[in-house]
Design a protein around this motif. Structure first.
Motif, PDB file in Angstrom:
ATOM      1  N   ARG A 107       0.842  -1.190   0.000  1.00 59.11           N
ATOM      2  CA  ARG A 107       0.000   0.000   0.000  1.00 59.11           C
ATOM      3  C   ARG A 107       0.882   1.245   0.000  1.00 59.11           C
ATOM      4  N   PRO A 108       0.592   2.219  -0.869  1.00 57.38           N
ATOM      5  CA  PRO A 108       1.358   3.461  -0.836  1.00 57.38           C
ATOM      6  C   PRO A 108       1.135   4.180   0.493  1.00 57.38           C
ATOM      7  N   ILE A 109       2.108   4.951   0.893  1.00 52.21           N
ATOM      8  CA  ILE A 109       2.038   5.659   2.165  1.00 52.21           C
ATOM      9  C   ILE A 109       1.795   7.137   1.921  1.00 52.21           C
ATOM     10  N   ALA A 110       0.760   7.661   2.549  1.00 52.67           N
ATOM     11  CA  ALA A 110       0.515   9.102   2.552  1.00 52.67           C
ATOM     12  C   ALA A 110       1.114   9.664   3.830  1.00 52.67           C
ATOM     13  N   TRP A 111       2.152  10.465   3.678  1.00 50.98           N
ATOM     14  CA  TRP A 111       2.763  11.136   4.835  1.00 50.98           C
ATOM     15  C   TRP A 111       2.088  12.488   4.930  1.00 50.98           C
ATOM     16  N   VAL A 112       1.195  12.636   5.902  1.00 55.78           N
ATOM     17  CA  VAL A 112       0.261  13.755   5.922  1.00 55.78           C
ATOM     18  C   VAL A 112       0.690  14.808   6.940  1.00 55.78           C
ATOM     19  N   THR A 113       0.750  16.050   6.478  1.00 52.47           N
ATOM     20  CA  THR A 113       0.949  17.175   7.398  1.00 52.47           C
ATOM     21  C   THR A 113      -0.354  17.955   7.495  1.00 52.47           C
ATOM     22  N   THR A 114      -0.645  18.415   8.708  1.00 54.88           N
ATOM     23  CA  THR A 114      -1.825  19.224   8.973  1.00 54.88           C
ATOM     24  C   THR A 114      -1.469  20.282  10.002  1.00 54.88           C
ATOM     25  N   VAL A 115      -2.336  21.253  10.152  1.00 54.79           N
ATOM     26  CA  VAL A 115      -2.201  22.276  11.186  1.00 54.79           C
ATOM     27  C   VAL A 115      -3.571  22.476  11.816  1.00 54.79           C
ATOM     28  N   SER A 116      -3.628  22.514  13.128  1.00 53.18           N
ATOM     29  CA  SER A 116      -4.902  22.714  13.815  1.00 53.18           C
ATOM     30  C   SER A 116      -5.331  24.174  13.689  1.00 53.18           C
ATOM     31  N   GLY A 117      -6.573  24.425  14.065  1.00 54.81           N
ATOM     32  CA  GLY A 117      -7.075  25.792  14.021  1.00 54.81           C
ATOM     33  C   GLY A 117      -6.297  26.732  14.913  1.00 54.81           C
ATOM     34  N   SER A 118      -5.666  26.194  15.962  1.00 50.73           N
ATOM     35  CA  SER A 118      -4.868  27.017  16.867  1.00 50.73           C
ATOM     36  C   SER A 118      -3.403  27.081  16.466  1.00 50.73           C
ATOM     37  N   SER A 136      -4.539  14.075  12.903  1.00 51.56           N
ATOM     38  CA  SER A 136      -4.670  14.371  11.470  1.00 51.56           C
ATOM     39  C   SER A 136      -6.131  14.560  11.085  1.00 51.56           C
ATOM     40  N   ALA A 137      -6.978  13.622  11.492  1.00 52.32           N
ATOM     41  CA  ALA A 137      -8.391  13.712  11.141  1.00 52.32           C
ATOM     42  C   ALA A 137      -9.036  14.939  11.768  1.00 52.32           C
ATOM     43  N   ALA A 138      -8.727  15.197  13.038  1.00 53.42           N
ATOM     44  CA  ALA A 138      -9.313  16.358  13.712  1.00 53.42           C
ATOM     45  C   ALA A 138      -8.922  17.653  13.001  1.00 53.42           C
ATOM     46  N   ASN A 139      -7.655  17.748  12.606  1.00 53.57           N
ATOM     47  CA  ASN A 139      -7.191  18.967  11.941  1.00 53.57           C
ATOM     48  C   ASN A 139      -7.813  19.124  10.553  1.00 53.57           C
ATOM     49  N   ILE A 140      -7.909  18.020   9.816  1.00 54.34           N
ATOM     50  CA  ILE A 140      -8.490  18.088   8.474  1.00 54.34           C
ATOM     51  C   ILE A 140      -9.957  18.502   8.550  1.00 54.34           C
TER      52      ILE A 140
END
Length: 220
Positions: free
Chosen positions: A24-35, A71-75
């Motif tokens: 399975r390909p790997i998604a290396w995910v960056t996110t930023v929270s609202g704060s 990640s999910a919360a930030n997205i």
């Protein structure tokens, strides 16, 4: 052996599917929270879903208590994220970002990963990744304990070393990507490959007709 998944625990379903549907390909995910808290984490329940519009999908499981992982919360909060592909050079850093750290922990800083600003989203991208896709949330699907985030790719970044800008040919093998396989930390390299040409119906029909003629010709 047949399994009735209605009678198999979620943990065992994960074991059976995760060890069989590989690599399975790997998604290396960056996110930023609202704060403003940064987060980086890898996900192997991931793939491209289309090009018109350009869509990728992430499957993100919740914690045992039912809460969203960072990640999910930030997205869901900001509707922005960046998906990177993982080269073998970055594999140790990617694995570090699996760490079960609290939300305020910045995996990018702790892993010593330089970042670059994105063009269309507020989320930074990992400078060393061969490919980075800036995404905006197209749709979120809640399915039991899994959140499926479908992202529309707004900007596609690829290292100049791996692209022919005239023909848009990508040096896929040169990126030396890694993929998730199974169990406790097994990964695969994209080094042992074989090639097959996709058939056309016209070619198949011509071959079948020729074989029929050969069978119908009486022996001399």
């Amino acid at each position: 052996m047949e399994f009735d998944f209605a009678k198999v625990s979620a943990a065992d379903r994960y074991k059976l599917m995760g060890s069989s549907i590989t690599p399975r390909p790997i998604a290396w995910v960056t996110t930023v929270s609202g704060s403003g808290l940064r987060n980086a984490a890898p996900y192997s329940f991931f793939n491209m879903m289309g090009a018109d519009p350009p869509l990728v999908a992430l499957g993100m499981m919740r914690r045992p208590d039912g809460s969203y992982k960072d990640s999910a919360a930030n997205i869901l909060e900001t509707r922005e994220f960046v998906v990177h592909l993982v080269s073998e050079t970055d594999s140790a850093a990617m694995n570090f970002t699996c760490i079960d750290a609290p939300a305020e922990f910045d995996e990018l800083t702790a892993a010593g990963l330089p970042t670059l600003p994105s063009s269309a989203v507020a989320v930074p991208r990992i400078a060393s990744a061969p490919v980075a896709m800036e995404c905006r949330l197209h749709e979120a699907v809640e399915a039991g304990s899994t959140t499926i985030a479908i992202g529309k790719v707004l900007r596609f970044h690829i290292d100049d070393a791996f692209i022919d800008p005239e023909r848009l040919h990508v040096d896929t093998l040169g990126m030396n990507l890694v993929a998730r396989v199974h169990g406790a930390g097994w990964y695969a390299r994209t080094t042992d490959l074989f090639q097959m040409t996709r058939p056309t119906f016209e070619q198949w029909a011509a071959t079948a007709e020729e074989e029929d003629r050969d069978m119908a010709t009486p022996p001399r």
